[in-house]
Write an enzyme that holds these catalytic residues in place. Sequence first.
Site, PDB file in Angstrom:
ATOM      1  N   LYS A   3       0.911  -1.223  -0.155  1.00 11.46           N
ATOM      2  CA  LYS A   3       0.069   0.030  -0.135  1.00 11.46           C
ATOM      3  C   LYS A   3       0.927   1.256   0.053  1.00 11.46           C
ATOM      4  CE  LYS A   3      -4.101  -1.769   1.888  1.00 11.46           C
ATOM      5  NZ  LYS A   3      -4.864  -1.621   3.002  1.00 11.46           N
ATOM      6  N   HIS A  36       1.934   6.860   2.543  1.00  6.81           N
ATOM      7  CA  HIS A  36       1.376   8.285   2.262  1.00  6.81           C
ATOM      8  C   HIS A  36       1.660   9.125   3.482  1.00  6.81           C
ATOM      9  CE1 HIS A  36      -2.015   7.707   4.643  1.00  6.81           C
ATOM     10  NE2 HIS A  36      -2.157   6.431   4.134  1.00  6.81           N
ATOM     11  N   HIS A  87       1.203   8.562   7.119  1.00 11.71           N
ATOM     12  CA  HIS A  87       2.267   7.882   7.983  1.00 11.71           C
ATOM     13  C   HIS A  87       3.388   8.450   8.539  1.00 11.71           C
ATOM     14  CE1 HIS A  87       0.849   4.296   5.255  1.00 11.71           C
ATOM     15  NE2 HIS A  87       0.412   3.809   6.387  1.00 11.71           N
TER      16      HIS A  87
HETATM   17  N1  ARG Z   1       0.145  -1.463  10.109  1.00  7.03           N
HETATM   18  C1  ARG Z   1      -0.812  -0.602  11.035  1.00  7.03           C
HETATM   19  C2  ARG Z   1      -1.431   0.522  10.243  1.00  7.03           C
HETATM   20  O1  ARG Z   1      -0.909   1.068   9.273  1.00  7.03           O
HETATM   21  C3  ARG Z   1      -0.139   0.052  12.276  1.00  7.03           C
HETATM   22  C4  ARG Z   1       0.531  -1.009  13.314  1.00  7.03           C
HETATM   23  C5  ARG Z   1       0.473  -0.548  14.563  1.00  7.03           C
HETATM   24  N2  ARG Z   1       1.143  -1.210  15.542  1.00  7.03           N
HETATM   25  C6  ARG Z   1       0.470  -2.432  16.063  1.00  7.03           C
HETATM   26  N3  ARG Z   1       1.311  -3.111  17.081  1.00  7.03           N
HETATM   27  N4  ARG Z   1      -0.698  -2.511  16.203  1.00  7.03           N
HETATM   28  O2  ARG Z   1      -2.583   1.107  10.841  1.00  7.03           O
END
Ligand code: ARG
Length: 575
Positions: free
Chosen positions: A127, A130, A133
């Site tokens: 993905k 962007h 982030h």
């Molecule tokens: N990959 C997730 C997102 O982009 C964030 C991960 C956050 N960390 C976790 N341990 N849940 O929304």
Amino acid sequence: MTDFKELIANAIYDESLGLNCDEIKALIEIPADETMGDYAFPCFRLAKTLRKAPQMIAQDIADRIGGTEGFAKVENVNAYVNFFIDRAYFAGQVVEEVNEKGPEYGRSDIGEGRKVIVEYSSPNIAKPFHIGHIRSTVIGNALYKLYDAVGYDVTRINHLGDYGTQFGKMIVAYRKWGSEEELAQDPIKSLLAYYTKFHEEAKEHPELEDEARETFVRLEAGEAEEVELWKKFRELSLAEFSRVYDMLGISFDSYAGESFYSDKMPRFIDELQDRGLLVESQGARIVDLEMYDLGAAMITKSDGSSLYVTRDIAAAVYRKEHYDFYKCIYVVASQQNLHFRQWKKVLELMGYEWEKDCVHVPFGLVSLADGDDIKMMSTREGRVVFLEDVLNTAVQKTAEIMREKETEGVDIDEVSKEVGIGAVIFQELSNNRIKDYVFSWDKVLNFDGETGPYVQYTHARASSVLRKAEAGGTDINSLGDIDPGYLESDSAYALVKLLYRVPEVVVEAAEKYEPSILTRHLVDIAQSFNKFYHDEHILTDNEDEKRAKLALVKASRTVIANCLGLLGIRAPERM
Ligand code: ARG
């Protein structure tokens, strides 16, 4: 360096007061009104012990400790003893300390021997990386640097979103509409296009969703073909993310993301089962958290596949067992507050009492100035602002501004990167993190506002003064023995005070998980330095005066560079 509160506490201490030095120290205040001194000690609490009016106690104390070294004046006003620091003494100490410690100034060893994990950035692979982030990435990196600066042993983890049902969709879409050449050429944009198409098509053909679910189950079961494709998506994505991380000067110690835990979950499902925490609900298994007002945490889906929260449970336990952390910090958007509260509750119910050492550090949303909400830039619809594009634009715009300024001897290609990217990072770290904020180029790149370029420019200005002094024959590496009597002006004193506070500001920013505390202090320092620069004639003919002032310029430059460094921003010498 003198801890002035301690100096005061020691001077005030007397057996008859019934307070020990630490108790006295804790009572010392910093008056809001500077005419009331730099520190004040209120005597109300002593009235009972001493059976005397607080004013009289204050007067006695002031009389008793009048001539203490380090203070120009000690006087009582009503029930307070007010302390005025001896400016020259103070300036001498601070400047000497900063110039002696150099890059180490601001660092401490409070956290020595303890491990902290900072988990940040954690984008979802395949993905776009962007603009949404940027917050986790930049705040997390600053927290890593702050915890490192106060002495903790810090591990940086990028918990990649590299697992989950979306990969079922991605694989189906790629097989149906993808091509290898396209993918190789522009991986994420192509994957995004396939993914977008999947959602469009699925509206008409809901059976695609079933196919995606089955594909994900095969992936989770380790079927070679699916795993192969998934691996490819992951590698291509990481290569793109790395480009952005390199631009930002950010790195990680571990990229163990969600997939890393895919085989570590059965143990927790058993544990939950054994503790009687799992409930069947329409084929899925959940932990009912209704009694805590937290709804239900879904642990496995009806097809048996695992979920986000399950992977986070496995990740937390793995980290505890593997790193034995003192604190594990999760820098993740406030949109995930419920997820993190549920997850902590489940860990608590499972009997992992260390869950209290897991800290979710949330932050608000970024939106764009034209009202285009980042959240609205839904990946599904394919409307996204790539972070890489934002950074490149920042560099380009900065280069334009710098070309207009035409500063001599500046390598615009190099410096516009440091300034442009620094500007974006600084903006990110300027506001209280929990606040939503609006991204606007005018604000980010304003060289005169409370911005990164302004602070960097101040650093370059200090560097330029020092260069001039050197050209004039002053050895700026031997400013150790100065006459601080030349640093008593209001503007010098204000600046010295701000430099003095840096180590405690760093600790506070770390403890509150709030880099903006340091960012704001840094803006204060830059403003204060510029006031000093305008108010005072630094390169005077009086050699002693010049050396004293240059020592303060040098100390300021060091502190600005150190603080920028803690925020993950470069400090150019010229711009
Ligand atoms: N990959 C997730 C997102 O982009 C964030 C991960 C956050 N960390 C976790 N341990 N849940 O929304």
